[in-house]
Design a protein around this motif. Structure first.
Motif, PDB file in Angstrom:
ATOM      1  N   ARG A  31      -6.585   2.768  -5.610  1.00 52.87           N
ATOM      2  CA  ARG A  31      -7.514   2.427  -4.528  1.00 52.87           C
ATOM      3  C   ARG A  31      -8.959   2.593  -4.969  1.00 52.87           C
ATOM      4  O   ARG A  31      -9.815   1.757  -4.658  1.00 52.87           O
ATOM      5  CB  ARG A  31      -7.237   3.321  -3.317  1.00 52.87           C
ATOM      6  CG  ARG A  31      -8.145   3.037  -2.131  1.00 52.87           C
ATOM      7  CD  ARG A  31      -7.800   3.915  -0.935  1.00 52.87           C
ATOM      8  NE  ARG A  31      -8.698   3.690   0.178  1.00 52.87           N
ATOM      9  CZ  ARG A  31      -8.625   4.328   1.348  1.00 52.87           C
ATOM     10  NH1 ARG A  31      -7.667   5.227   1.545  1.00 52.87           N
ATOM     11  NH2 ARG A  31      -9.483   4.071   2.313  1.00 52.87           N
ATOM     12  N   GLN A  88      -3.684   7.269  -3.997  1.00 52.83           N
ATOM     13  CA  GLN A  88      -3.623   6.103  -3.124  1.00 52.83           C
ATOM     14  C   GLN A  88      -3.868   4.814  -3.903  1.00 52.83           C
ATOM     15  O   GLN A  88      -4.630   4.794  -4.862  1.00 52.83           O
ATOM     16  CB  GLN A  88      -4.643   6.237  -2.000  1.00 52.83           C
ATOM     17  CG  GLN A  88      -4.362   7.386  -1.042  1.00 52.83           C
ATOM     18  CD  GLN A  88      -5.370   7.458   0.086  1.00 52.83           C
ATOM     19  OE1 GLN A  88      -6.505   7.043  -0.070  1.00 52.83           O
ATOM     20  NE2 GLN A  88      -4.943   7.967   1.235  1.00 52.83           N
ATOM     21  N   VAL A 128       0.836  -1.193   0.000  1.00 55.06           N
ATOM     22  CA  VAL A 128       0.000   0.000   0.000  1.00 55.06           C
ATOM     23  C   VAL A 128       0.876   1.249   0.000  1.00 55.06           C
ATOM     24  O   VAL A 128       1.898   1.324   0.701  1.00 55.06           O
ATOM     25  CB  VAL A 128      -0.927  -0.001   1.222  1.00 55.06           C
ATOM     26  CG1 VAL A 128      -1.751   1.271   1.285  1.00 55.06           C
ATOM     27  CG2 VAL A 128      -1.844  -1.230   1.178  1.00 55.06           C
ATOM     28  N   ASP A 129       0.473   2.241  -0.786  1.00 52.31           N
ATOM     29  CA  ASP A 129       1.288   3.447  -0.930  1.00 52.31           C
ATOM     30  C   ASP A 129       0.402   4.612  -1.358  1.00 52.31           C
ATOM     31  O   ASP A 129      -0.772   4.441  -1.703  1.00 52.31           O
ATOM     32  CB  ASP A 129       2.395   3.197  -1.962  1.00 52.31           C
ATOM     33  CG  ASP A 129       3.533   4.208  -1.887  1.00 52.31           C
ATOM     34  OD1 ASP A 129       3.560   5.011  -0.931  1.00 52.31           O
ATOM     35  OD2 ASP A 129       4.379   4.203  -2.789  1.00 52.31           O
ATOM     36  N   ASN A 130       1.010   5.795  -1.324  1.00 51.08           N
ATOM     37  CA  ASN A 130       0.359   7.013  -1.802  1.00 51.08           C
ATOM     38  C   ASN A 130       1.351   7.747  -2.686  1.00 51.08           C
ATOM     39  O   ASN A 130       2.442   8.099  -2.251  1.00 51.08           O
ATOM     40  CB  ASN A 130      -0.056   7.900  -0.621  1.00 51.08           C
ATOM     41  CG  ASN A 130      -0.942   9.065  -1.056  1.00 51.08           C
ATOM     42  OD1 ASN A 130      -1.146   9.293  -2.247  1.00 51.08           O
ATOM     43  ND2 ASN A 130      -1.455   9.808  -0.085  1.00 51.08           N
TER      44      ASN A 130
END
Length: 525
Positions: A399, A374, A332-334
């Motif tokens: 996302r 996201q 998970v990342d932004n």
């Protein structure tokens, strides 16, 4: 593995089996072959002769998405519909007929015949100025040997893809630089590379139990290059039951060949399981994972790890695995700074394969343009017992789903080469290996060894190693100098106890600021 497809790119790509790296004759010795006139009876849907501008393909994709998906039905003539692998290999593009060969341009284009796995009719046009010209099928561009008994058709049956040649490694030799063939797959080379992993236009429903959807590039428009630049531009129309899209690839060859990709997607349905900038590779085994294979070679892989630089600037290295069961990992990342499948091991002695040249396979680095928001870098690892199957997939999954009826634009850079990812002034993982640590238990302890290499200035003090696990027990953590790699060696033991899965995270902590990669790994029994 129900619903999954292993794409056999390593064995059936026409560019692999045709011996395409043919030395170019001096242009003055080559007579230009006129392109075949259009067949007035041919059905040309997309890559038509006419006006062309930067939004032409976008308009086609937008209008296409407003209509229900229709699978194009352009069957091959019966004589070619069921030819074998060997018969398909026997159909060869004649290098002396390469487009632009007689024009002293830096690029030459060759075409792929339809047949075998490559049944779909792909339309191709050449763009010059603000005009496009449909490229009609011409049987005289191909030759066949003794294996193929059938005659090639004369009607406009289209092509199955294209490849571009460029003097990448020598001014006297036009090397194959990149290929578009098969669904939305494409591959490219940096200087000194041999073909390995592939990229795709889009991934949809990867690892979905109901089956993956493979969008296809239906048509290409190739801008005629000029003699005063090494830039070549390819436009592509993508289509599938779920989405239509327009792609523009601006390509510059070099030590690391660079592709600037601009895409516009028009979903027909909500895309909740979509992967942007996907890449597909092969990993069978290495010193880290030989439990599933019995092979004389120390390592067999096109890529050995997934590198990520997240939105915070942290460098993450995840060694690849050939698991016993399908596994999917999401990081998970932004707003990621970059990610890609890397081939870091560059020494022949670590492969011992005289034919495959795994040490020459390119790495592929993806650098998003702008804020991708996201989401997660998703890594899918599929069990395989054969190196002809691409069993590794990596992509960015937003996302938020892409809504039906919307218009979504994104851009990214692709760099293909021996070391396309940034490594300056960093400490990178150069090797991961593992083995049994004892023989005292039915499920013995495991020993993990992680080697790091310093790229740039070496920190004055030794680091402190921190190793965490989601399950089981980690012990005997040791960090020491490794003069063989100008870096460090981390080792630790792992007792799984009763668990059959654990996630590891290892970090090197320094007194002074140092950009050391964080090592991530998923262990499974």
């Amino acid at each position: 593995m129900a619903g999954l497809t292993l794409f056999s790119a390593n064995s059936v790509w026409a560019s692999d089996v045709k011996g395409s790296d043919v030395p170019a004759e001096p242009p003055a010795q080559v007579a230009a072959k006129p392109l075949r006139a259009e067949d007035p009876k041919a059905v040309i849907r997309f890559a038509k002769t006419g006006n062309f501008d930067s939004d032409t393909v976008v308009r086609i994709a937008r209008n296409l998405a407003k209509k229900p998906y229709v699978a194009l039905n352009d069957p091959l003539p019966a004589s070619l519909a069921k030819i074998s692998y060997d018969e398909y290999r026997d159909i060869r593009f004649q290098p002396e007929s390469a487009i632009w060969k007689a024009e002293s341009l830096p690029y030459q284009m060759q075409l792929f015949h339809r047949g075998f796995y490559f049944q779909d009719l792909i339309e191709i046009a050449i763009v010059e100025g603000n005009k496009s010209r449909h490229l009609s099928y011409d049987p005289d561009l191909f030759s066949a040997g003794e294996v193929l008994k059938q005659k090639l058709p004369t009607e406009d049956i289209g092509y199955s893809g294209l490849r571009i040649h460029y003097p990448l490694n020598s001014t006297e030799y036009f090397d194959e630089l990149f290929v578009f063939q098969g669904a939305s797959y494409f591959r490219a080379l940096g200087k000194g590379n041999a073909y390995g992993l592939s990229a795709r236009g889009l991934a949809i429903k990867t690892a979905d139990p109901a089956g993956e959807e493979f969008p296809i590039f239906r048509a290409f428009w190739v801008e005629k290059p000029t003699s005063d630049t090494n830039l070549i531009v390819v436009h592509a129309l993508l289509d599938s039951p779920s989405v239509a899209g327009a792609y523009r690839f601006s390509i510059r060859p070099g030590e690391n060949t660079r592709m600037d990709v601009e895409a516009v997607l028009f979903p027909r349905v909500e895309l909740s399981k979509v992967g942007l900038a996907p890449s597909t590779s092969m990993y069978m085994h290495s010193p880290n994972g030989r439990h599933t294979t019995d092979d004389f070679r120390p390592a067999v892989h096109d890529s050995d790890g997934l590198l990520m630089i997240n939105g915070r600037g942290e460098r993450l290295w995840r060694p690849l695995a050939n698991p016993r069961d399908l596994q999917v990992s999401a990081f998970v990342d932004n707003s990621p700074q970059g990610f890609g499948l890397m081939q870091r091991e560059r020494d022949y002695v670590n492969y011992q394969d005289l034919e495959a040249n795994y040490e020459r396979r390119p790495s592929l680095w993806v650098e998003p343009v702008g804020n991708w928001g996201q989401g997660a870098v998703v890594l899918t690892e599929i069990p395989t017992q054969s190196e002809i199957h691409d069993n590794i997939v990596a992509f960015w999954k937003p996302r938020q789903p892409l809504a039906a009826g919307g218009e979504f634009r994104f851009a990214y850079h692709l760099s293909w080469g021996a070391s396309p990812a940034p490594v300056e002034n960093s400490i990178v993982v150069s090797r991961t290996s593992s083995g049994r640590a004892d023989i005292a238990k039915p499920t013995p302890k495991r020993l993990f060894v992680v080697d790091y290499e310093v790229k740039g200035k070496r920190p004055a003090n030794m680091p402190v190693a921190k190793v965490e696990t989601s399950a089981g027990v980690v012990s005997n953590i040791v960090i020491r100098d490794n003069p063989k790699s100008n870096g460090y060696r981390l080792s630790f033991e792992f007792d799984p106890g009763e668990v059959n899965l654990a996630e590891f995270r290892a970090e090197l902590k320094f007194d002074e600021p140092a950009a050391a990669e964080t090592w991530l790994y998923r262990w499974t029994l």
